[in-house]
Design a protein around this motif. Sequence first.
Motif, PDB file in Angstrom:
ATOM      1  N   ARG A  55       0.826  -1.209   0.000  1.00  0.00           N
ATOM      2  CA  ARG A  55       0.000   0.000   0.000  1.00  0.00           C
ATOM      3  C   ARG A  55       0.862   1.261   0.000  1.00  0.00           C
ATOM      4  O   ARG A  55       0.510   2.278  -0.605  1.00  0.00           O
ATOM      5  CB  ARG A  55      -0.904  -0.028   1.228  1.00  0.00           C
ATOM      6  CG  ARG A  55      -1.747   1.222   1.452  1.00  0.00           C
ATOM      7  CD  ARG A  55      -2.476   1.118   2.791  1.00  0.00           C
ATOM      8  NE  ARG A  55      -3.260   2.291   3.073  1.00  0.00           N
ATOM      9  CZ  ARG A  55      -4.538   2.284   3.439  1.00  0.00           C
ATOM     10  NH1 ARG A  55      -5.170   1.136   3.556  1.00  0.00           N
ATOM     11  NH2 ARG A  55      -5.172   3.409   3.708  1.00  0.00           N
ATOM     12  N   ALA A  56       2.019   1.202   0.662  1.00  0.00           N
ATOM     13  CA  ALA A  56       2.924   2.353   0.745  1.00  0.00           C
ATOM     14  C   ALA A  56       3.732   2.561  -0.529  1.00  0.00           C
ATOM     15  O   ALA A  56       4.434   3.569  -0.656  1.00  0.00           O
ATOM     16  CB  ALA A  56       3.873   2.173   1.924  1.00  0.00           C
ATOM     17  N   GLY A  57       3.657   1.604  -1.451  1.00  0.00           N
ATOM     18  CA  GLY A  57       4.356   1.761  -2.720  1.00  0.00           C
ATOM     19  C   GLY A  57       5.435   0.746  -2.995  1.00  0.00           C
ATOM     20  O   GLY A  57       6.043   0.752  -4.075  1.00  0.00           O
ATOM     21  N   PHE A  58       5.720  -0.142  -2.048  1.00  0.00           N
ATOM     22  CA  PHE A  58       6.754  -1.148  -2.258  1.00  0.00           C
ATOM     23  C   PHE A  58       6.218  -2.295  -3.118  1.00  0.00           C
ATOM     24  O   PHE A  58       5.037  -2.652  -3.048  1.00  0.00           O
ATOM     25  CB  PHE A  58       7.250  -1.693  -0.917  1.00  0.00           C
ATOM     26  CG  PHE A  58       8.001  -0.683  -0.090  1.00  0.00           C
ATOM     27  CD1 PHE A  58       9.342  -0.417  -0.343  1.00  0.00           C
ATOM     28  CD2 PHE A  58       7.372   0.019   0.931  1.00  0.00           C
ATOM     29  CE1 PHE A  58      10.038   0.525   0.405  1.00  0.00           C
ATOM     30  CE2 PHE A  58       8.050   0.957   1.689  1.00  0.00           C
ATOM     31  CZ  PHE A  58       9.386   1.216   1.425  1.00  0.00           C
ATOM     32  N   ASP A  59       7.112  -2.870  -3.890  1.00  0.00           N
ATOM     33  CA  ASP A  59       6.782  -4.007  -4.756  1.00  0.00           C
ATOM     34  C   ASP A  59       6.703  -5.261  -3.894  1.00  0.00           C
ATOM     35  O   ASP A  59       7.669  -5.610  -3.207  1.00  0.00           O
ATOM     36  CB  ASP A  59       7.868  -4.144  -5.826  1.00  0.00           C
ATOM     37  CG  ASP A  59       7.581  -5.241  -6.845  1.00  0.00           C
ATOM     38  OD1 ASP A  59       6.732  -6.106  -6.576  1.00  0.00           O
ATOM     39  OD2 ASP A  59       8.239  -5.233  -7.902  1.00  0.00           O
ATOM     40  N   ARG A  60       5.558  -5.956  -3.922  1.00  0.00           N
ATOM     41  CA  ARG A  60       5.403  -7.154  -3.095  1.00  0.00           C
ATOM     42  C   ARG A  60       6.484  -8.189  -3.397  1.00  0.00           C
ATOM     43  O   ARG A  60       6.920  -8.928  -2.501  1.00  0.00           O
ATOM     44  CB  ARG A  60       4.012  -7.772  -3.305  1.00  0.00           C
ATOM     45  CG  ARG A  60       3.733  -8.972  -2.418  1.00  0.00           C
ATOM     46  CD  ARG A  60       2.315  -9.469  -2.579  1.00  0.00           C
ATOM     47  NE  ARG A  60       1.348  -8.657  -1.865  1.00  0.00           N
ATOM     48  CZ  ARG A  60       0.925  -8.921  -0.635  1.00  0.00           C
ATOM     49  NH1 ARG A  60       1.415  -9.963   0.026  1.00  0.00           N
ATOM     50  NH2 ARG A  60       0.013  -8.154  -0.060  1.00  0.00           N
ATOM     51  N   ALA A  61       6.942  -8.241  -4.639  1.00  0.00           N
ATOM     52  CA  ALA A  61       7.973  -9.213  -5.009  1.00  0.00           C
ATOM     53  C   ALA A  61       9.320  -8.892  -4.364  1.00  0.00           C
ATOM     54  O   ALA A  61      10.204  -9.753  -4.325  1.00  0.00           O
ATOM     55  CB  ALA A  61       8.119  -9.264  -6.529  1.00  0.00           C
ATOM     56  N   LYS A  62       9.475  -7.666  -3.855  1.00  0.00           N
ATOM     57  CA  LYS A  62      10.750  -7.263  -3.255  1.00  0.00           C
ATOM     58  C   LYS A  62      10.669  -7.143  -1.731  1.00  0.00           C
ATOM     59  O   LYS A  62      11.564  -6.597  -1.104  1.00  0.00           O
ATOM     60  CB  LYS A  62      11.213  -5.930  -3.858  1.00  0.00           C
ATOM     61  CG  LYS A  62      11.552  -6.019  -5.346  1.00  0.00           C
ATOM     62  CD  LYS A  62      12.070  -4.689  -5.873  1.00  0.00           C
ATOM     63  CE  LYS A  62      12.440  -4.792  -7.346  1.00  0.00           C
ATOM     64  NZ  LYS A  62      12.960  -3.493  -7.870  1.00  0.00           N
TER      65      LYS A  62
END
Length: 408
Positions: free
Chosen positions: A362-369
């Motif tokens: 939600r904060a903008g981070f890539d779930r894959a990372k």
Amino acid sequence: MAETKRPNSPAASYDGPPDYRVIGRHGVFPQTSHDEIERINFLAQMNRHLAARVVPGVKAAYDARVAPGFAAAHGRPIATRHEARKAMLEDPAFCTWSALRRMTMEQRQQAGRWTVIRQREELNERGKALIEGDDRLVLNPALAIPRYVSAVDHHCMPGSYHREYAPDDFTNGANYDHAGFVTTGGLLGKYSDGGGHAVVQWVKKNLPDFAPKKILEFGGTVGHSSLPLAAAFPDAELTIVDLGAPVLRYGLARAKSLGINNVRFVQASAEDLTGIFEDGSFDWVQTTMFLHELSTRALRNIFAESHRLLRPGGIVLHVEQPQYAPDMPLFEQAMRDWDAFYNNEPFWSRMHEMDLDAEMERAGFDRAKIIHGGVYGVVDREIFPDAAEDNTEDYGRKAAWHVIGAVA
């Protein structure tokens, strides 16, 4: 005839906390008398006794009386941690443990505050002499303390981290530093910095080529978890952001007296640092046992601010007690929830049930990372107990944490 060693005799193997006299001292550390030391030793021993000797009895009572009693009364087993806690409130084993644990927290604050208050003027002068004119301390007297902080005396500490009792005050920083030994019983080591050393160890093992130049820690208070990062990466500049002026003053004095000079202390709200730091200013953003003290709105704002402040390829790491996963027994969840209801940690329960992966995304981070890991407090094992080898579970106090983070 060979001597028989009774389990509670001096001849038996000792497995409690070390003597408080072995902790590390520095230029702004409060002076402690014999009686003050023994008071802290007693409270640390009591916490250890509750974890090692009383908690197993609470678990036995839950299995033998609480859970079966609930099932008999309701025609079904306990379904949530809230039901488990409310059912345990009717049982003397849990109530006895809870009352004693609360007592140790209140007395820990009384003991720590008395030691500091009796020497407050001298301590403030000593600290002021160490930091006066140092531009690495940036305070903002006009900063509004948000209500989720100002309305709570966190873990029974009067005035929490931010209250000031005199001009240029160090009081709550000194209290927080010198008597924290009680809560962990030495599991955080000589300078209460075992969490920071654990993070450094994890980063160097899992990210061996990572060479940060600018590090930011939110909620770093006096620098317990922060200074090991600064020491491990001496070419980096570490900035600690916190709401509390007393802990920041004390933190800089402490860092200087320990010879750690690549650290800045900034009074600000981590929810919004747009007027202080530009986008992509940091290689590494860190929090250690901080998220549970945030309201949900504040946590989301801080996650978003972490994303804004990281340069591409930078990392954010949050170190916390484990989340309430579906495979965590309801008894353990209820015991861990104790801090929310009886230790002035009102956001503990809500934070530990959140889906932090979803909040990071939600904060903008890539779930894959997104990163997951685990760390134990790193201490001098010849003096202090090693959490990795300690089977005692204190449900919220043990120096064993989950790591969640991400690569920007």
